[in-house]
Write a protein that holds these residues in place. Structure first.
Motif, short mmCIF file in Angstrom:
data_model
loop_
_atom_site.label_atom_id
_atom_site.label_comp_id
_atom_site.label_asym_id
_atom_site.label_seq_id
_atom_site.Cartn_x
_atom_site.Cartn_y
_atom_site.Cartn_z
N ARG A 47 1.08 -1.14 -0.42
CA ARG A 47 -0.07 -0.10 -0.11
C ARG A 47 0.73 0.85 0.09
O ARG A 47 1.75 1.80 0.65
N ARG A 48 -0.02 2.80 0.17
CA ARG A 48 1.11 3.66 0.03
C ARG A 48 1.22 4.20 0.96
O ARG A 48 0.06 4.01 1.71
N THR A 52 6.58 10.23 3.22
CA THR A 52 7.85 9.03 2.84
C THR A 52 8.28 9.01 3.89
O THR A 52 8.74 9.77 5.38
N ASN A 57 7.94 5.70 -0.74
CA ASN A 57 6.30 5.95 -0.34
C ASN A 57 5.76 5.13 -0.50
O ASN A 57 4.41 5.30 -0.23
N ASP A 58 6.02 3.26 -0.57
CA ASP A 58 4.71 2.08 -0.44
C ASP A 58 5.66 1.32 1.12
O ASP A 58 6.73 1.47 0.99
#
Length: 155
Positions: A47-48, A52, A57-58
């Motif tokens: 998931r995102r 950050t 980012n994931d």
């Protein structure tokens, strides 16, 4: 005394499936060796992230539902904190949360909805029957002489 906890941790997204499985088994093993029990281990997938973290980012989300003593959870959190594959983690004690939710539900159940209450209308007197023909008003001159006669009688 064992308490129930939910432990959510996010693994780096560049790891493959076997490495993620190994991490889940490792942390589940720490719980069981500490005297606890893993009720559920769920891989929630990639998931995102909301922001950050460590240039990622994931992340791969993993949820563990465990019943364990507090000392075992503290040791597990320490190991999660020093592991390089773990980006973030959070531990929530669920027995207190379940108590709070049960208290709210009990309070809501005790309140009675006003719309569910029966509406009581006070007994209104019966409406007078409406005359079939309209009554004509008496002329004003007829009533005035009667008042004048009463004055003369009393004086």
């Amino acid at each position: 005394m064992n308490r129930s906890y939910e432990i959510m941790f996010i693994v780096r997204p560049d790891l493959d499936e076997t490495e993620v499985d190994k991490i889940v088994e490792t942390f589940s093993g720490h719980v069981t060796t500490g005297g606890g029990e893993v009720k559920q281990a769920e891989k929630m997938g990639r998931r995102r992230l909301a922001y950050t973290v460590d240039k990622f980012n994931d992340g791969i989300y993993i949820l563990l539902i465990v019943e364990a003593p507090a000392a075992s959870i503290s040791e597990l959190e320490r190991r999660l904190r020093v592991s390089e594959q773990i980006i973030k983690f959070i531990t929530v004690r669920m027995d207190e949360e379940n108590k709070r939710v049960a208290k709210i539900q009990k309070h809501r159940a005790s309140r009675v909805k006003r719309s569910a209450l029966p509406t009581e209308v006070p007994d209104a007197p019966a409406a007078p029957a409406v005359a079939a023909a309209p009554v004509e008003a008496a002329p004003a001159e007829v009533a005035a002489p009667a008042a004048a006669e009463t004055e003369t009688v009393t004086a």
